[in-house]
Scaffold this active site. Structure first.
Site, PDB file in Angstrom:
ATOM      1  N   ASP A 204       0.889  -1.159   0.000  1.00 17.78           N
ATOM      2  CA  ASP A 204       0.000   0.000   0.000  1.00 17.78           C
ATOM      3  C   ASP A 204       0.926   1.207   0.000  1.00 17.78           C
ATOM      4  O   ASP A 204       1.466   1.597   1.031  1.00 17.78           O
ATOM      5  CB  ASP A 204      -0.909   0.013   1.238  1.00 17.78           C
ATOM      6  CG  ASP A 204      -1.921   1.148   1.200  1.00 17.78           C
ATOM      7  OD1 ASP A 204      -1.672   2.136   0.490  1.00 17.78           O
ATOM      8  OD2 ASP A 204      -2.962   1.055   1.875  1.00 17.78           O
ATOM      9  N   HIS A 205       1.136   1.795  -1.182  1.00 25.18           N
ATOM     10  CA  HIS A 205       2.192   2.799  -1.300  1.00 25.18           C
ATOM     11  C   HIS A 205       1.935   4.034  -0.445  1.00 25.18           C
ATOM     12  O   HIS A 205       2.869   4.762  -0.102  1.00 25.18           O
ATOM     13  CB  HIS A 205       2.403   3.199  -2.761  1.00 25.18           C
ATOM     14  CG  HIS A 205       1.266   3.958  -3.374  1.00 25.18           C
ATOM     15  ND1 HIS A 205       0.203   3.334  -3.977  1.00 25.18           N
ATOM     16  CD2 HIS A 205       1.027   5.286  -3.459  1.00 25.18           C
ATOM     17  CE1 HIS A 205      -0.636   4.245  -4.428  1.00 25.18           C
ATOM     18  NE2 HIS A 205      -0.163   5.434  -4.130  1.00 25.18           N
ATOM     19  N   LYS A 209       4.569   6.793   2.433  1.00 25.35           N
ATOM     20  CA  LYS A 209       4.769   8.237   2.338  1.00 25.35           C
ATOM     21  C   LYS A 209       5.243   8.796   3.675  1.00 25.35           C
ATOM     22  O   LYS A 209       4.745   8.415   4.730  1.00 25.35           O
ATOM     23  CB  LYS A 209       3.476   8.919   1.883  1.00 25.35           C
ATOM     24  CG  LYS A 209       3.085   8.580   0.449  1.00 25.35           C
ATOM     25  CD  LYS A 209       1.882   9.365  -0.006  1.00 25.35           C
ATOM     26  CE  LYS A 209       1.533   9.020  -1.462  1.00 25.35           C
ATOM     27  NZ  LYS A 209       2.560   9.476  -2.398  1.00 25.35           N
ATOM     28  N   ASP A 262     -10.803   0.629  -5.159  1.00 21.72           N
ATOM     29  CA  ASP A 262      -9.473   1.061  -5.550  1.00 21.72           C
ATOM     30  C   ASP A 262      -8.768   1.844  -4.446  1.00 21.72           C
ATOM     31  O   ASP A 262      -7.550   1.762  -4.302  1.00 21.72           O
ATOM     32  CB  ASP A 262      -9.558   1.924  -6.815  1.00 21.72           C
ATOM     33  CG  ASP A 262      -8.198   2.210  -7.430  1.00 21.72           C
ATOM     34  OD1 ASP A 262      -7.358   1.298  -7.461  1.00 21.72           O
ATOM     35  OD2 ASP A 262      -7.983   3.351  -7.876  1.00 21.72           O
ATOM     36  N   HIS A 267      -6.212   2.274   1.020  1.00 20.25           N
ATOM     37  CA  HIS A 267      -5.564   3.510   1.455  1.00 20.25           C
ATOM     38  C   HIS A 267      -6.305   4.200   2.599  1.00 20.25           C
ATOM     39  O   HIS A 267      -5.727   4.512   3.642  1.00 20.25           O
ATOM     40  CB  HIS A 267      -5.469   4.494   0.289  1.00 20.25           C
ATOM     41  CG  HIS A 267      -4.664   4.013  -0.864  1.00 20.25           C
ATOM     42  ND1 HIS A 267      -3.631   3.118  -0.736  1.00 20.25           N
ATOM     43  CD2 HIS A 267      -4.721   4.308  -2.179  1.00 20.25           C
ATOM     44  CE1 HIS A 267      -3.105   2.884  -1.928  1.00 20.25           C
ATOM     45  NE2 HIS A 267      -3.746   3.588  -2.810  1.00 20.25           N
TER      46      HIS A 267
END
Length: 513
Positions: A204-205, A209, A262, A267
Site C-alpha cells: 500500500d504505497h 509516504k 481502488d 488507502h
C-alpha cells in the site's frame, strides 16, 4: 571511489539501533513481473535506481524483468535506463548506472508459460553464482490481480518459492487484494499455501509516504496532541483522497473496480486505522498490526447506508482551463457502466476513545484539485466570552495532515484580527516539509522496496487487515449494486450533490482543501 551500490558494513561493533547509519539490504535480487506497465516504468524501476544512487543496495544486486516481450537483456536494460532518466528522483550518475546495469536480466514469457518460469529459475540460480545473491530473491507482482494466483502457483511449481537454509524468498503484491471478502480470502489461501506469512508483502504505497509515517510521530512523540485525540474534544474526522485526472488509459483495470475498491478499502481505511489506533507497545510490525486490527474490528456501519454513503461518476466539464469528457465517454468504458469514480462513506468506531465521532471518507477522480489529507476537526469551545458579532467568522479548530502534494501539517485556530475591535477569525499555522527539511523525501516505493529487501514489514498490511477492510466495504458495495447508475457530477467540482447532502444531514460540510 564511491559507487551507488555498496556492501553492508562488516563492523561487528556497529549497533543496529544507530539511526545515523543507513540500513543497507543484503545480497539479493528483485524480480518484477509486468515490467512493461506504467507502475513499473514510472515508479518501480526509478525507485530501484534511486536506492542504488543513495548507496542502499548491496554489491551484486540484480534486477530481473519478466514480460511478454521478445527482448534480450540489453533491450530491457535500455527500458530501465529510459525510465530512470525520465522518472528518477535523484540525479543520473553514470557510475551508478553502469554498476546497476551489470545485474539486469530479462526473461520473456507469459503467465501460463511453464518453460519461461523454468528459464527464470535458471536465471535466478545463475545470479546466485555470478552476482552472489545467495538465494535471496523477491518477486514483485506488478500485474492485474487476476494473475496473482496463477503466478504464485507457477513460482511453486518451478521451485522458485522455495528457499534454502539461511536464504529467503519473498512475494510482493499490489492492491486491490481481491474484489470482495470471499475473493480476498481465496487469494490469501492461495498465497499462504506457497509463502509463509512473513514472506508476503502487500504493497500500500500510501503507507510508505513520509507524511503518513509522520502521523505516528506526531501522535506518540508529543504530549500536546494525545490528550485531545478523543471523543471528548474531536467533533469528526475527514479523510480525503482527491484526483484531478480521469481514468486515462486504465479503463481495462478501473471499470468494474471503482473508487471504493481502488482507494477506500485499502488507502483510506489504513489511514483511518493509523489515526484512531491506540499507542502500540513498540513500532514492531506485530505490535502496530495488533492496534490497527482493533480499530478495523471496531468499525460500525451506519444503519441507513442510503443516507450515509454517496457515489458518482464524473461527467464532462472543465479541468485546468480545458474541456474534458465524462467517464462514460472514455475509451473502453461501456455507456451502461455503473462503476463509480467517486465514493464517500460515513463510519464510526465503537471504542471508548471514539464513541460518537463520525469518520467521513471520500475519494474521487476529476475533482477540484489533486490532494490527499487527513483532517481532525475539533468541537467548538463550550463557552465563548465574546459578543456574538466578535466570532461570526470563527470556525472549528482543525489539525490537518497534508499527505500530498504539499506535504506538511496545518493547524487552524482562532486569533484576534489586528485593530481596536475584538474580532476573532480563523488563522492557519503551517509546517511544510519542503521548508523545514533539507533532504528531499524518498519516494514511497523507495522505502517500501527497501523494506521488502530488508524483510522489515511494519508498513505492510497483513491479510487479517485486508479481510477486515472488505467486511466494512462489502455491505456498501452490495447496496450500490442494487441501486443502478451512480449520480453524475461535473468534472472539476467536488463530487456529486449526494455527497454534500450526506454531511449536511449531520449539520457538517466537507472541507475545501
Amino acid at each position: 571511489m564511491r559507487t551507488g551500490v555498496v556492501a553492508p558494513s562488516e563492523n561487528p561493533l556497529r549497533d543496529p539501533r544507530d539511526r545515523r547509519l543507513p540500513r543497507i539490504a543484503g545480497p539479493c535480487s528483485l524480480v518484477i513481473f509486468g515490467v512493461t506497465g506504467d507502475l513499473s516504468r514510472k515508479k518501480l524501476m526509478p525507485a530501484v535506481y534511486d536506492l542504488a544512487n543513495r548507496g542502499l543496495l548491496p554489491a551484486g544486486f540484480a534486477l530481473v524483468g519478466f514480460a511478454r516481450r521478445d527482448w534480450a537483456d540489453q533491450d530491457f536494460a535500455q527500458i530501465v535506463h529510459d525510465s530512470v532518466r525520465e522518472y528518477a528522483r535523484t540525479e543520473f550518475r553514470e557510475d551508478v548506472w553502469q554498476e546497476l546495469c551489470k545485474g539486469i536480466r530479462f526473461v520473456a514469457g507469459d503467465i501460463d508459460d511453464e518453460a519461461a518460469f523454468d528459464q527464470l529459475s535458471q536465471v535466478v540460480m545463475d545470479l546466485d553464482r555470478v552476482r552472489g545473491t545467495r538465494g535471496n530473491h523477491a518477486f514483485y507482482l506488478s500485474i492485474p490481480p487476476r494473475f496473482f494466483g496463477p503466478v504464485v502457483q507457477q513460482l511453486k511449481r518451478s521451485g522458485l518459492s522455495v528457499s534454502t537454509e539461511g536464504a529467503w524468498r519473498r512475494v510482493v503484491i499490489e492492491k486491490p487484494f481481491g474484489h470482495d471478502l470471499d475473493s480476498a480470502r481465496e487469494l490469501n489461501r492461495t498465497i499462504d499455501e506457497v509463502f509463509p506469512s512473513g514472506s508476503v508483502f502487500r504493497i500500500d504505497h500510501y503507507l510508505g509516504k513520509e507524511t503518513v509515517q509522520n502521523l505516528l510521530a506526531l501522535r506518540f512523540a508529543n504530549t500536546m496532541f494525545e490528550p485531545i485525540w478523543n471523543a471528548n474534544y474531536v467533533d469528526h474526522v475527514q479523510i480525503t483522497m482527491a484526483e484531478d485526472i480521469g481514468i486515462g488509459g486504465r479503463a481495462g483495470y478501473y471499470d468494474g473496480i471503482g473508487a471504493a475498491r481502488d482507494v477506500i478499502q485499502n488507502h483510506l481505511l489504513q489511514l483511518l486505522a493509523l489515526t484512531a489506533m491506540e499507542e502500540p507497545l513498540s513500532f514492531s510490525a506485530n505490535d502496530v498490526r495488533i492496534e490497527k486490527e482493533k480499530v478495523l474490528t471496531a468499525i460500525v456501519l451506519p444503519k441507513d447506508l442510503d443516507k450515509h454513503t454517496a457515489r458518482g461518476q464524473y461527467a464532462s466539464g472543465w479541468q485546468g482551463g480545458a474541456p474534458v469528457i465524462g467517464f462514460l465517454e472514455e475509451q473502453g468504458i461501456s455507456p451502461e457502466s455503473i462503476t463509480e469514480t467517486f465514493a464517500a462513506i460515513k463510519l464510526e468506531i465503537d471504542t471508548r476513545r471514539w464513541a460518537g465521532v463520525p469518520f467521513y471518507l471520500r475519494t474521487g477522480k476529476r475533482l477540484g484539485r489533486r490532494v490527499t489529507e487527513l483532517a481532525v476537526v475539533f468541537k467548538r469551545a463550550p463557552h465563548l466570552p465574546f459578543n456574538a458579532t466578535d466570532t461570526e467568522e470563527l470556525g472549528q479548530n482543525a489539525f490537518v495532515v497534508r499527505i500530498q502534494p504539499d506535504e506538511g501539517v496545518t493547524m487552524r485556530f482562532g486569533s484576534k484580527v489586528p485593530g481596536t475591535q475584538m474580532e476573532v477569525r480563523d488563522v492557519n499555522m503551517d509546517f511544510a516539509y519542503g521548508d523545514s527539511v533539507t533532504e528531499s523525501s524518498p519516494e514511497a516505493y523507495e522505502r517500501l522496496i527497501l523494506d521488502v529487501l530488508l524483510g522489515d514489514p511494519p508498513l505492510f498490511p497483513r491479510h487479517e487487515e485486508v479481510e477486515l477492510g472488505w467486511k466494512v466495504l462489502d455491505p456498501i458495495l452490495e447496496l450500490w449494486a442494487s441501486r443502478g447508475r451512480p449520480e453524475q457530477y461535473e468534472s472539476g467540482t467536488w463530487g456529486p450533490v449526494g455527497s454534500h447532502e450526506m454531511l449536511a444531514r449531520d449539520g457538517r460540510t466537507w472541507r475545501r482543501p
